[in-house]
Design a protein around this motif. Structure first.
Motif, PDB file in Angstrom:
ATOM      1  N   GLU A 231     -12.428  43.913  75.529  1.00 30.29           N
ATOM      2  CA  GLU A 231     -11.626  44.623  76.349  1.00 30.29           C
ATOM      3  C   GLU A 231     -10.458  45.005  76.001  1.00 30.29           C
ATOM      4  O   GLU A 231     -10.077  46.064  76.277  1.00 30.29           O
ATOM      5  CB  GLU A 231     -11.557  43.299  77.595  1.00 30.29           C
ATOM      6  CG  GLU A 231     -12.636  42.853  78.551  1.00 30.29           C
ATOM      7  CD  GLU A 231     -13.468  41.877  77.787  1.00 30.29           C
ATOM      8  OE1 GLU A 231     -14.770  41.946  78.017  1.00 30.29           O
ATOM      9  OE2 GLU A 231     -12.985  41.329  76.707  1.00 30.29           O
ATOM     10  N   GLU A 232      -9.936  44.162  75.023  1.00 28.71           N
ATOM     11  CA  GLU A 232      -8.557  44.742  74.444  1.00 28.71           C
ATOM     12  C   GLU A 232      -8.812  45.959  73.606  1.00 28.71           C
ATOM     13  O   GLU A 232      -8.098  46.862  73.368  1.00 28.71           O
ATOM     14  CB  GLU A 232      -7.936  43.547  73.479  1.00 28.71           C
ATOM     15  CG  GLU A 232      -6.383  43.981  73.189  1.00 28.71           C
ATOM     16  CD  GLU A 232      -5.982  42.826  72.347  1.00 28.71           C
ATOM     17  OE1 GLU A 232      -6.327  41.692  72.842  1.00 28.71           O
ATOM     18  OE2 GLU A 232      -5.083  42.888  71.705  1.00 28.71           O
TER      19      GLU A 232
ATOM     20  N   ALA B  65      -9.081  49.137  75.801  1.00 27.38           N
ATOM     21  CA  ALA B  65      -7.669  49.339  76.167  1.00 27.38           C
ATOM     22  C   ALA B  65      -6.747  50.135  75.413  1.00 27.38           C
ATOM     23  O   ALA B  65      -6.106  51.357  75.550  1.00 27.38           O
ATOM     24  CB  ALA B  65      -7.187  48.068  76.748  1.00 27.38           C
ATOM     25  N   LYS B  66      -6.836  49.487  74.073  1.00 32.47           N
ATOM     26  CA  LYS B  66      -6.189  50.291  72.962  1.00 32.47           C
ATOM     27  C   LYS B  66      -6.743  51.554  72.521  1.00 32.47           C
ATOM     28  O   LYS B  66      -6.033  52.499  72.123  1.00 32.47           O
ATOM     29  CB  LYS B  66      -5.908  49.026  71.933  1.00 32.47           C
ATOM     30  CG  LYS B  66      -5.054  47.843  72.145  1.00 32.47           C
ATOM     31  CD  LYS B  66      -3.636  48.454  72.230  1.00 32.47           C
ATOM     32  CE  LYS B  66      -2.779  47.217  72.450  1.00 32.47           C
ATOM     33  NZ  LYS B  66      -1.353  47.772  72.918  1.00 32.47           N
TER      34      LYS B  66
ATOM     35  N   ARG C 186      -8.269  53.840  74.204  1.00 33.22           N
ATOM     36  CA  ARG C 186      -7.698  54.867  75.039  1.00 33.22           C
ATOM     37  C   ARG C 186      -6.423  55.381  74.774  1.00 33.22           C
ATOM     38  O   ARG C 186      -6.260  56.535  74.874  1.00 33.22           O
ATOM     39  CB  ARG C 186      -7.962  54.334  76.583  1.00 33.22           C
ATOM     40  CG  ARG C 186      -9.245  54.282  77.046  1.00 33.22           C
ATOM     41  CD  ARG C 186      -9.349  54.224  78.849  1.00 33.22           C
ATOM     42  NE  ARG C 186      -8.486  52.953  78.995  1.00 33.22           N
ATOM     43  CZ  ARG C 186      -9.315  51.647  79.078  1.00 33.22           C
ATOM     44  NH1 ARG C 186     -10.644  51.711  78.843  1.00 33.22           N
ATOM     45  NH2 ARG C 186      -8.786  50.755  79.423  1.00 33.22           N
TER      46      ARG C 186
END
Length: 318
Positions: free
Chosen positions: A162-163, A166-167, A169
């Protein structure tokens, strides 16, 4: 008279100490100075037998100047053609062929389409990628960083997928690497000059920049240090860098090459410390003088790694 020039930007301590040390040696017919450029004419010889390049990674004008200088006979350190061609991912691939241990690493397409492209430009790329297989191969925590570049810019430590998404992107048009985390017990940063002079420095990358070079750390085993030296020479000779640093993270007694394409590595006295500074100034001066003596005007005087030499040799057979 053969001139040794050094091309630099904001750094102060190393360039001036280098010039002073070369000139202190009073080698007959050799002097050192800061490079001066007043015009760049195609296929025109420069006044320098050797140029130590410390800045062209940030100044494209200088990179073009150095390629012209190399073509017309200047021994440029490091080879500006190779430095323009390589990247961290290719270096990893070559290191793997050379038998140097590495973290598991994969190459990622940019999160955003490059300028002037659309989804249609990527019809050969399977989407979505096989993310689960990638994550299984790398594991978490993991590091994501640009496939080319340096200075710890745009480097992320990621705890889970998930991290990661997010990063990723946030990285825009940057092409990134995803790399296994090596939880290390020892860490080394190693100078290598001229493909043979090696200085192994204990290093702590988690400290603030000015405290990363460890002065009074516990002694490392002689066997480990020999392996680190051997891997360093193998990498620098394979890549063809005259002036480089290599970083190793040691896990379970095995040194893993983490970063080994730093052809304008930190050499500032305020970060590397007096002893390391004195060593790199002395070895750089000796290397530059040796190259100046061997330099032949009008000939190509560049260092090429064993990868390129072997590739050219193979091509000549056909």
């Amino acid at each position: 008279m053969k001139k040794i020039g050094i091309l630099f930007g904001m750094e102060d301590t190393f360039p001036h100490a280098f010039i002073e040390r070369v000139n202190e040696k009073k080698e007959k017919g050799i002097i050192a100075e800061a490079v001066t450029i007043d015009k760049v004419v195609q296929n025109r010889l420069t006044e320098y037998a050797v140029i130590i390049d410390r800045i062209s990674q940030d100044v494209p004008f200088y990179r073009a100047y150095l390629k012209n200088a190399a073509l017309t006979g200047t021994a440029v350190i490091n080879n500006p053609f190779w430095w323009s061609a390589d990247d961290k991912f290719f270096n990893n691939c070559l290191a793997d062929q050379l038998g140097v241990p590495l973290p598991n690493t994969v190459l990622l397409p940019s999160a955003e389409h490059p300028t002037d492209t659309t989804a249609k430009s990527f019809r050969n790329l399977k989407m979505p990628l096989d993310w689960e297989a990638i994550f299984d191969y790398i594991g978490f925590p993991a590091y994501m960083k640009p496939y080319a570049g340096g200075g710890w810019k745009n480097v992320y430590r990621l705890e889970n997928k998930e991290e990661f998404f997010a990063k990723h992107r946030e990285t825009g048009q940057l092409v990134m690497l995803l790399q296994e985390e090596i939880v290390f017990t020892e860490y080394f940063r190693v100078y290598c000059l001229g493909g043979k002079a090696v200085r192994i420095m204990q290093y702590e990358p988690r400290n603030p920049h000015h405290l990363r070079y460890v002065i009074d750390g516990p002694p490392a085993s002689k066997k480990l240090l020999k392996t680190v030296k051997d891997y360093t020479l193998k990498l620098c000779q394979g890549l063809g860098y005259d002036f480089n640093t290599v970083e190793f993270a040691v896990r379970d007694g095995v040194p893993y090459a983490i970063d080994f394409g730093n052809p304008a590595p930190d050499a500032d006295i305020n970060s590397v410390g007096q002893a390391n500074f004195d060593w790199v100034v002395e070895e750089a001066a000796k290397m530059a003088i040796t190259y100046a003596k061997a330099q032949k005007p009008g000939k190509v005087n560049l260092t090429w790694g064993t990868f390129m030499k072997d590739a050219v040799s193979m091509a000549k057979r056909f």
